[in-house]
Write an enzyme that holds these catalytic residues in place. Structure first.
Site, PDB file in Angstrom:
ATOM      1  N   GLY A   1      70.671  27.499  59.750  1.00  0.00           N
ATOM      2  CA  GLY A   1      69.658  27.263  59.392  1.00  0.00           C
ATOM      3  C   GLY A   1      68.410  28.211  59.162  1.00  0.00           C
ATOM      4  O   GLY A   1      67.946  28.871  60.582  1.00  0.00           O
TER       5      GLY A   1
ATOM      6  N   GLN B   1      59.079  28.687  58.964  1.00  0.00           N
ATOM      7  CA  GLN B   1      60.078  30.266  59.148  1.00  0.00           C
ATOM      8  C   GLN B   1      59.594  32.030  58.410  1.00  0.00           C
ATOM      9  O   GLN B   1      59.311  32.868  59.097  1.00  0.00           O
ATOM     10  CB  GLN B   1      60.822  30.141  60.175  1.00  0.00           C
ATOM     11  CG  GLN B   1      61.119  29.014  60.827  1.00  0.00           C
ATOM     12  CD  GLN B   1      62.479  29.267  61.474  1.00  0.00           C
ATOM     13  OE1 GLN B   1      63.409  28.107  61.059  1.00  0.00           O
ATOM     14  NE2 GLN B   1      63.538  29.750  62.506  1.00  0.00           N
TER      15      GLN B   1
ATOM     16  N   HIS C   1      60.691  21.765  62.312  1.00  0.00           N
ATOM     17  CA  HIS C   1      60.269  22.847  61.937  1.00  0.00           C
ATOM     18  C   HIS C   1      59.443  22.315  61.125  1.00  0.00           C
ATOM     19  O   HIS C   1      58.000  22.932  61.119  1.00  0.00           O
ATOM     20  CB  HIS C   1      61.233  23.627  61.657  1.00  0.00           C
ATOM     21  CG  HIS C   1      61.640  25.242  62.044  1.00  0.00           C
ATOM     22  ND1 HIS C   1      61.280  25.406  62.958  1.00  0.00           N
ATOM     23  CD2 HIS C   1      62.874  25.310  62.691  1.00  0.00           C
ATOM     24  CE1 HIS C   1      61.330  26.357  63.775  1.00  0.00           C
ATOM     25  NE2 HIS C   1      62.980  25.943  63.432  1.00  0.00           N
TER      26      HIS C   1
ATOM     27  N   CYS D   1      67.142  29.419  67.851  1.00  0.00           N
ATOM     28  CA  CYS D   1      66.507  29.659  66.564  1.00  0.00           C
ATOM     29  C   CYS D   1      66.431  31.194  66.635  1.00  0.00           C
ATOM     30  O   CYS D   1      65.712  32.068  67.085  1.00  0.00           O
ATOM     31  CB  CYS D   1      65.089  28.676  66.912  1.00  0.00           C
ATOM     32  SG  CYS D   1      64.026  28.979  65.712  1.00  0.00           S
ATOM     33  N   LEU D   2      66.640  30.872  65.585  1.00  0.00           N
ATOM     34  CA  LEU D   2      65.876  32.494  64.815  1.00  0.00           C
ATOM     35  C   LEU D   2      64.664  33.302  64.630  1.00  0.00           C
ATOM     36  O   LEU D   2      64.095  34.445  65.010  1.00  0.00           O
ATOM     37  CB  LEU D   2      66.145  32.730  63.280  1.00  0.00           C
ATOM     38  CG  LEU D   2      67.349  32.554  62.555  1.00  0.00           C
ATOM     39  CD1 LEU D   2      67.774  32.776  61.191  1.00  0.00           C
ATOM     40  CD2 LEU D   2      68.852  33.962  62.680  1.00  0.00           C
TER      41      LEU D   2
ATOM     42  N   HIS E   1      67.132  20.044  63.942  1.00  0.00           N
ATOM     43  CA  HIS E   1      66.447  20.963  64.871  1.00  0.00           C
ATOM     44  C   HIS E   1      65.356  21.780  63.092  1.00  0.00           C
ATOM     45  O   HIS E   1      64.322  21.685  63.111  1.00  0.00           O
ATOM     46  CB  HIS E   1      67.410  22.714  64.748  1.00  0.00           C
ATOM     47  CG  HIS E   1      66.653  23.611  65.384  1.00  0.00           C
ATOM     48  ND1 HIS E   1      66.997  24.394  66.589  1.00  0.00           N
ATOM     49  CD2 HIS E   1      65.914  24.298  64.361  1.00  0.00           C
ATOM     50  CE1 HIS E   1      66.004  24.982  66.049  1.00  0.00           C
ATOM     51  NE2 HIS E   1      65.911  25.457  64.969  1.00  0.00           N
ATOM     52  N   GLU E   2      66.004  22.117  61.835  1.00  0.00           N
ATOM     53  CA  GLU E   2      65.242  22.579  60.651  1.00  0.00           C
ATOM     54  C   GLU E   2      64.465  21.635  60.601  1.00  0.00           C
ATOM     55  O   GLU E   2      63.363  22.026  59.741  1.00  0.00           O
ATOM     56  CB  GLU E   2      66.396  23.068  60.303  1.00  0.00           C
ATOM     57  CG  GLU E   2      67.589  24.034  59.707  1.00  0.00           C
ATOM     58  CD  GLU E   2      66.688  24.843  60.841  1.00  0.00           C
ATOM     59  OE1 GLU E   2      65.382  25.606  60.614  1.00  0.00           O
ATOM     60  OE2 GLU E   2      67.648  25.685  61.563  1.00  0.00           O
TER      61      GLU E   2
HETATM   62 ZN    ZN Z   1      64.792  26.802  64.268  1.00  0.00          ZN
END
Ligand code: ZN
Length: 162
Positions: free
Chosen positions: A46, A51, A134, A88-89, A130-131
């Site tokens: 995701g 991000q 953000h 998380c990226l 999670h997304e």
């Molecule tokens: Zn993330």
């Protein structure tokens, strides 16, 4: 294919609230395509627009069942509870235990601004929560039970990178 730079923990933009998308412009379509490319390249499940440095309410998710694009998404119902590893990226090499609902229903719009409803359980529910966090400037690191831990590079240990 265009990859965008993934912002990392400590970058102020990750703590800001994103704005609603009013209309899907060619520029935003390009952003969605780039977000998918960037997510797949980084082997995440995701990615949210902040991000890649854009404060718009757009997320992309693929837990292995094909791409999901959500514009202006909001959780309309949630139930149950799951405890599991989350990454998380924007926080490379780290993971932590986060408690999330086990089932969520999200309403929003797809990449063509058609209304969509996405229902997710387990990993998809976790990815959605999670997304969507953000988009409100919330990092999973603020929800971790205990400490973040290091994930070893070059080792497939089953930890989900989101
Ligand atoms: Zn993330």
């Amino acid at each position: 294919m265009a990859l965008r730079k993934i912002r990392e923990l400590g970058d102020e933009i990750l703590t800001k609230k994103c704005r609603e998308v009013k209309e899907m412009t060619p520029r935003l379509k390009e952003l969605v395509g780039d977000m998918l490319d960037t997510m797949y390249d980084a082997e995440g499940v995701g990615l949210a627009a902040p991000q890649v440095g854009v404060l718009k309410r757009i997320v992309v998710i693929d837990i292995g069942d094909g791409p999901i694009v959500l514009v202006n998404p909001r959780v309309v119902s949630e139930d149950g509870e799951q405890e599991g590893n989350e990454g998380c990226l924007s926080v490379p090499g780290k993971a932590g235990i986060v408690i999330r609902p086990n089932h969520v229903v999200v309403e929003g719009f797809d990449g063509d601004m058609n209304p969509v409803t996405v229902e997710g359980e387990e990993l998809l529910a976790r990815a959605l929560c999670h997304e969507l966090d953000h988009l409100d400037g919330i990092m999973y690191t603020t929800k971790v039970q205990g400490e973040l831990y290091d994930t070893l590079p070059d080792e497939d240990d089953g930890v989900e990178e989101e």
